[in-house]
Scaffold this active site. Sequence first.
Site: not given
Length: 877
Positions: A491-492, A534
């Site tokens: 996960d960004l 994301d």
Amino acid sequence: MFKDEDETAQPRTKEIERLEKRLIRLKYLAHKYKRAEIIQNALLELSNIATQVSSLEEFYLGVHQHLKQLISADNFFIATLDVATGGLTVPFFADEKDAHPAQLYPEQSLSTLLQQGLTGYVFKTGKALLCDDTLVDELVAAGQIVNLGSPCHLWLGVPIRHEDMVTGVLVVQTYDTNVHYGDIEVELMTFICHHISGVMERLKHQEQLEQAIQQRTKELSQAYDKLKQEVYERRRAERLQKSLFEIAELANSSADNPDFYAQLHNVIRHLIPANNCYIALLNEEETHLTFPFYVSQLGNGHPGTRPLQDGLTEYVLKHKRPLLLDQNDINALIVSGELYTKAPSLNHTQTMHQWIGIPLFIHDQVRGALTIYSFSMTQNYQIKDLELLTFVSQHIGTAIEKKLSAESLQRSYEELEEKVIARTRALAELNKDLEKEIRQRRNMEAKLVHDAKHDALTGLPNRAMFMERLNQAIKHVRRHSLDQFALLFIDLDRFKQINDTLGHIEGDRFLIETASRLRSCIRSNDTLARLGGDEFVILLDCISSIDDAKDVSERVIQKISQPYRSGTIEFNSGASIGITISGNHRLDTSESMLRNADTAMYQAKANGKGCYVIFDDSSSEQAMQDAAFENDFRLALQAHALQLSYSPIVDLQTQQPYALECRLFWEHPQRGTIQQEQLSVLAEQANLTVELDKYTITALDSTYIELLRCHGDQLDLHLMLSSQHLKHKHVLRSLKNTLKQTRLNLNRLWLFFNEKSLVQETENHINGFALLQKLGVNLGISHYGSGHSSLNSLLFLPIKALKLDTNIAKQLQDEQHIKLISAYQKTASTLDLLIFAGGLTNQEQIQIFSSLGYQFGQGGALTDTFTLLESPQQVCA
């Protein structure tokens, strides 16, 4: 037996006592044998009923009537099991208090109700159950049953068995406290259940044969008296069979047979007098009638095609059923206006004696009619003739259908042959174009298959394709236990901020660049996919140990942490990674492994982001603890266990309090003090943000009198509210009503809303602020400097103050940031807005903000003199 004694003699005392005891025993035995005789007679009667009844309903009624002679069975019902569906039904029910369960609980499933109660309990256990109110309460308390219906004194249920399977339950109950059930009643009910099982099985096998047997018995009883009629019927049946064979041969004849309809007429004449007969058919548009066959004793000419009107033929087509009419019936229909009103010229029925019309079903629709009629009074058609002709008409309709289909097919073949010749030339010319189109279609299909399994933005495999490969990997390691793979859930960090700040186009470019960086971190046999937003996942195939997954995770974190550049703007991101390894659980599925990796990823974000966490049982336990913590928060909110504190906002020059910010805290029994920031996160996770804000307003209102007593009406009150109040009209209306109902001086009340929410929902903030301003409250923007809102947005909002984000105070070492902080102050001064500095933790920060023109601030450095106020009493102190 006994020698008579002299009446005047004095009886011996012991002899009298012995005789009295014997008399009592004889009376008891007589009563017992009498009851045994009654029971035996009743059981014999029940056995007779079991062998005589023709339906279960009749047997149940007989059982009930005779059972009432033996025990109190005024409250009696039988529940049976439908083996096909597994549901329970009540074919017989008699109760002096309650109505049928289907009437008591019309909105609920009867089967579900029965399975939840005592009846279902007997079905499950397969044993007889005799219980009173006490046992019922025990079963309810143990969760074995749900108490249904009116309370009764005693309840007795006995299973009905067939081949060691419970197929029903026989139940009696009594509301009379003077009635008692015992082993005799249980044994009696068991005997009756045995008979019910036998009757159910017998009727099940006899039900399908009963009508046939009755009909056959009736025929055999009449056979002796109607032998000649039977011979006639047999000959008639032979003629019918022969006629059906002839119709079948006609149906298989060639389509161009000119005598088709005449041969059909000959077949009909063998069965029934048909000197006057015609066949009418609808055209394809169903607007006209054609008459492919017509014969009449009057020698009338063959009728031509005519439009649909209101003749006898149309009457048959309209009603779609066979009709046998005499002259009186026809005249009645004419008088009622159903015949020959629109077309009286079609009426040639004056000399008819009887008329039969049969609809012809072609392609499962009424598309024609077969008609015969008579002029002679001596020629009478009967219902059996109508039935016979109706039966034959089905085969005639099939024959006509095949003929019409054959004719249509022949015409189609002829037309097709002509078109084939023409199209052959065209196809030869279009062959090259067709080959080109085929190639294009194949390319398009390949592209569609690719698009269906790949992300449109990054070109990576999507969720569907990734789940397929993950399933394959799981199946592989189950067959080859020495192999191992790892799953990385990525996960960004700060993607939403990047997307909101730079726009969706730059956000898409950021995701494309991220996908490229992730590809460079894995091998060719690994799988990288984008699940959405994301979120990315990596399937590391055939790894030797967990260290391989750690190495890849470190490369990913290092790659993602490198600066991104968009034009002249440079920004940073990060990655939080959850890792799970195959083989930890034998029952791993693609969903469970993905969920475990997701759980580990959230643990990584909780650990500070920019790191990885390997899933284990403690991760799952942590998730459960978080869920329990959230539930504790809900309960605390309901129990009003959250307390109110006040953080002073101080004049930086005079060091005197200017306002108080109202904040909540919670003393958790295990986790200690939970401050406002964590409470806000909990409320957002539990979808209780609006409720938490209302709780704060209510708590402030309850302590407001004490605040006035200590400070008068000199200090402003600051409240930090969620922008959820501004998104929906009914939520905003509720906030207005809550504020109106308080005792607060709304002119001294400040409501602050987060700048990030302003950037995302500017329109809602403009509308919401306009409505709140009418209450007289002061409005402001909190966390200013974190959401990057434009200065233009401040011009459209009726705000009076800005409250800086607390993180800004941590950036005073950077000269550029100091210039930015100074610009904030000048902007606020130019727009006549108050500005409050937050997060001041030392004197150096206070001096810098004072030198930049800031008048008010709050933070730990300003509470050295003013202790954190947790109650009105402390405020007074």
